[in-house]
Design an enzyme around this catalytic site. Structure first.
Site, short mmCIF file in Angstrom:
data_model
loop_
_atom_site.label_atom_id
_atom_site.label_comp_id
_atom_site.label_asym_id
_atom_site.label_seq_id
_atom_site.Cartn_x
_atom_site.Cartn_y
_atom_site.Cartn_z
N GLY A 37 0.84 -1.41 -0.12
CA GLY A 37 -0.09 -0.07 -0.11
C GLY A 37 0.84 1.22 -0.06
O GLY A 37 2.11 1.36 0.23
N CYS A 38 0.30 2.50 -0.16
CA CYS A 38 0.86 3.60 -0.50
C CYS A 38 1.50 4.15 0.89
O CYS A 38 2.69 4.24 1.14
CB CYS A 38 -0.04 4.87 -1.04
N TYR A 39 0.63 4.27 1.86
CA TYR A 39 1.15 4.42 3.09
C TYR A 39 2.13 3.62 3.82
O TYR A 39 3.19 4.22 4.30
CB TYR A 39 -0.13 4.71 4.19
#
Lengths: 344, 344, 344, 344
Positions: free
Chosen positions: A147-149
């Site tokens: 995921g991006c985070y």
């Protein structure tokens, strides 16, 4: 290499196209969709006129099996069904959705509110945090792209936690993202007049990236902890900045934290350790696969502030996916990704 | 009432004008400057044509003494010299700069890097956090109007800390501000092309609002603690959102935190306790004197996330200053401030 | 006065609420909706918590008839049916939609692609361009409040065309609007990530405000002409800037154009003639009912450039509607509208 | 090839670096400055850390003479003195400033308010509008790279005017630019809080690109005319959209205008003729060297609306400069410039 992209009309898909267009090892890209078969891609996306004037194709296993790589960039709950039959059938599979990231199926179902993928597919999948899982990625058939985070958070925290330089027992992560992270589907929250000039918090203490981060801290740093993690919506299109807070272990100095990060990433071209806060900002990595990290220790509290920035659509999605593809095909990791950040 | 504004050309000064123009008890406003004497104010600020077509005047004590109220909205280091001779000479003095906020002169000099105001003036000054210091404000001759960040942070944390519902020993405050907080002076950091579409952290662990927050926690909640506080620059003009993190005291529930805040502010018209995160955002208070607060307890960690939003130029500066003026003149606190937030 | 608002959830409706909340002659506001009966208004709009905590009501004639004024701020095609039965039944009707603006029903149907309102209602309606139609507005039962673009364009061009100072035969109007002009309904075009940092043209030569402008040029300046008019979408929320180009009549000077505008508007508090382009910008009128106008003659071409700015939601919608209400009730035109523009 | 960049710290210089970094024929880049000799470039520009970690060098003729190409991206009035001694000394000179664009020295001095370059240098220089001057560019020693606005305007108008399809005698060009066009020097106009959410017009009828456009219309379309041209500042960083208006010649149809443009540019990879306005926008060319053009004829007025979009820093500056370099060195024009536009 022949590459198929499922979910090409989303922002992750568009970024895959942007980079793969200039990837020297890719000579063919085909785009797949669940609902717009036959539509000329450039008629939907004006920026791709004369560049991608091919029609969207219907998702079909016999077509997908013939690619060297298939990227899937779909909402959660799609690839859990779509990909298992393709595993081992030929193409490398790189899934940008969250469907194969959590090894604990019950956790997936609790945080995503959807049915998990089959257990054996999930176990076969390899978590694609490139810098931390390179060897397993090289062998993988199915990659769960992070995921991006989690990408921004883990790249900055893993070296420090693995080396026990900061205390993982009270870890506060305050993350901020540009609005492209919400995808391309219009909503009131992302309606320009209401998102512009507004700053808000969302999914308070309930973001599905929490278990992903905790799992990776356990996997790569061998630390089991429960984190505090929140996410804010920033009125800009691209970029994530994550600010993490933790106590520094007794006797450890800021210099040691910096040295730890520099050592961890000295051979990793996309990781840059920044020592001047004025040089750090999401626009310094915009459009690129870089992750910049800053660490500062407050002598008053002996707590560390660890800041990382990425472009959520690149290192946080399409860029890291292509970096993983490069690893799988024994190409230099920077192949097709060696671009200068936008800045302005 | 006759009102003088020193530093009228800054954003704090412009907001004072915006609200005082519609204040029913104010019948005259004069504007003072250190360097542009005689310049027609509306020739500098096109939005004020036909509204404030008066010239800027030179700062002079004999002129200032004749006002009922003098607001000073100047950079730090100006009013420490300018105001002491005016104390007790007639006008109520409301200082929007940081020069009289810190009772500890050495602390001021360390954090601001400037010479502190005279000790007796600093002791005479009253910290103007309206909801928490109303009685002393009513009597005050010299008010130190709070900083923008401290206002957002203190209003949300003070009730919970004073009632010992959250643990102040490990308090992490992650604050974010629109760019107007940096004032009206152009710089590379605030140059549109470099500030737009960028998210950054600044003054890492060194912001001068840290001692102000700690002092107020001690003053109003009787807790001495050392906080972790950081500030981020958001690509929008107005608004502060502060996200604070602390452990909840054993046995305390989210419902008790919410009830504590509601009780604390039930008679305070500008404080609103929000229970749905979707209703919270800086645009919900934009242009107004409201401070909206949300609290959430993460059952996994037993830590509270406390979020507050204000318009940095209003509740964080000019609005609270006028609210303090209202208190001093026994007017309803909402006088001249009863406006609907902008939203869009 | 008791005021009803139909279509309160749109941006025009929200702006009506923002201003009417502070209008000294309005003591009651009720909000009507076609689809969300009973919903607490502030639960939809967080900025209105504690300010408008009333439920939305179902549209019903017996309820609407009891108001002194009913504002309708609905999509085109709604009030053409809703309002005719209310005409003459008591309330002053002020329609912010386009349904009663065009006297030529065929023209309405051609440009709007919808069925026109009944001919007699359209004939009874008065075009609410306040400064140009004051006497008829005073008597009107049904006011067709002007469109946002026509307001900006007509206020700047009418004096010059009426006095025959510029040549209306080749009139080019290049208009630009912030995105709030597109309303509150999410779409791909107004999705933050695609609208932000983008500049585009829309409805090329087909905007429905074209016949409205031409009709008003005929009505107020007695000139029949065919204009060239285009509209652009600007990545900001509020504001319209219209740039118009026309040849100057032989022998006429820039000074005469300026004088003409100043004379035309000398008694009109919301009209300001600007002579320095640096003082002109949409942020100089933001949040207010002002319309600022600049005129420049290029000696090389003897063509005039006429520029006007308004806040599309205020002078271009809700503000002018309230100004018209003030006229109807013999209140000073500035009542409830005397606010300082935002600037920043 | 060895490339020198004078004025590397400006936005034009930064974009040259961004593209030349990936240019296959460029193996060395050196950066020159008038005032910051020895400063590590990446210490000023965080996005270039690990990418351009070289120091700025002092401008010196003996150094500059050794390059294959020297790009100059400086404010006007610098290269008029700097470049003449370098002409013919070895390097191809590509000047991104306005100093060599106007053949009429008096015109330069009138519009720029600065001393013109020596007449013989100006005469030797070749106007670098790539698609229209390819052969002369190929031979040129000194290229005057076009201005950002003239590039957008000329590419869209030249085919139509040259073929006498539209009437050049009443040509209105309404241009809009993102704020990066104002360069990297902070000012009140470009200060975020005042530029954000603002739309304004500047240099009304006096922009120095007016004579450049008129000269090129004469040079390439053999038409002498006096244009009306204005420029607006848009609250976004990159992008120009120019909307031009002219009467269509008798008997000419929209289809003929479109066909004319398509024919003119059929062999030019960066020019795209768009027929759906929904596919046109500055974000469709952002970060790329494309110029997209739309033409529409209003049957009511028989006037054409011609719209073009470019990225002002790419096709309007650095990209076209590199395209010209490619022409000079007999490389495909797309070399190093074949990137996918950003879109979001």
């Amino acid at each position: 290499m022949k590459v198929g992209i499922v979910g090409a009309t989303g922002y992750g898909g568009l970024e895959l196209i942007r980079f793969l267009h200039n990837h020297p090892a890719v000579d063919r890209i085909e785009l797949f969709t669940s609902s717009e078969e036959g539509v000329l891609f450039s008629s939907k996306f004006g920026h791709l006129v004369t560049i991608v004037d091919t029609p969207l194709k219907k998702i079909a296993y016999d077509a997908l099996e013939k690619f060297d790589v298939v990227f899937t960039s779909t909402p959660s709950g799609v690839t859990s069904e779509l990909l298992p039959p393709l595993v081992g059938k030929g193409p490398k599979l790189i899934d940008l959705s969250g469907d194969f990231r959590l090894k604990d199926l019950a956790s997936y179902e609790a945080w995503y509110g959807k049915k998990a993928a089959p257990a054996n597919s999930v176990q076969q999948s390899v978590y694609g945090l490139t810098e931390w899982n390179t060897e397993r990625i090289r062998q993988a058939t199915l990659i769960a792209n992070p995921g991006c985070y989690p990408t921004a958070v883990l790249l900055s925290l893993l070296p420090l936690i693995k080396e026990r330089l900061i205390d993982p027992s009270f870890l506060v992560i305050d993350a901020k993202s540009g609005i492209s992270g919400a995808g391309n589907k219009p909503s009131q929250t992302t309606h320009f007049s209401e998102a512009n000039e507004n700053l808000s918090i969302y999914k308070v203490n309930t973001h599905q990236h929490i278990p992903e981060i905790e799992q990776a801290l356990s996997m790569f740093a061998h630390v089991d902890t429960t984190i505090t993690f929140n996410t804010h919506l920033i009125p800009m299109t691209r970029g994530i900045l994550a600010t993490s807070y933790a106590s520094v272990m007794p006797g450890i100095t800021e210099a040691q934290l910096i040295a730890c990060l520099k050592t961890a990433y000295e051979k990793h071209p996309f990781l840059r350790i920044v020592t001047d806060a004025n040089s750090l900002g999401t626009n310094r990595v915009k459009g690129s696969n870089y992750c910049d990290i800053l660490v500062n220790v407050d002598a008053r509290t002996n707590r560390a502030t660890i800041v990382s920035v990425i472009d959520n659509l690149v290192k946080g999605a399409a860029g890291q996916a292509i970096q993983n593809m490069n690893v799988q095909f024994d190409l230099p990791q920077t192949t097709g990704l060696d671009v200068v950040p936008f800045f302005i």
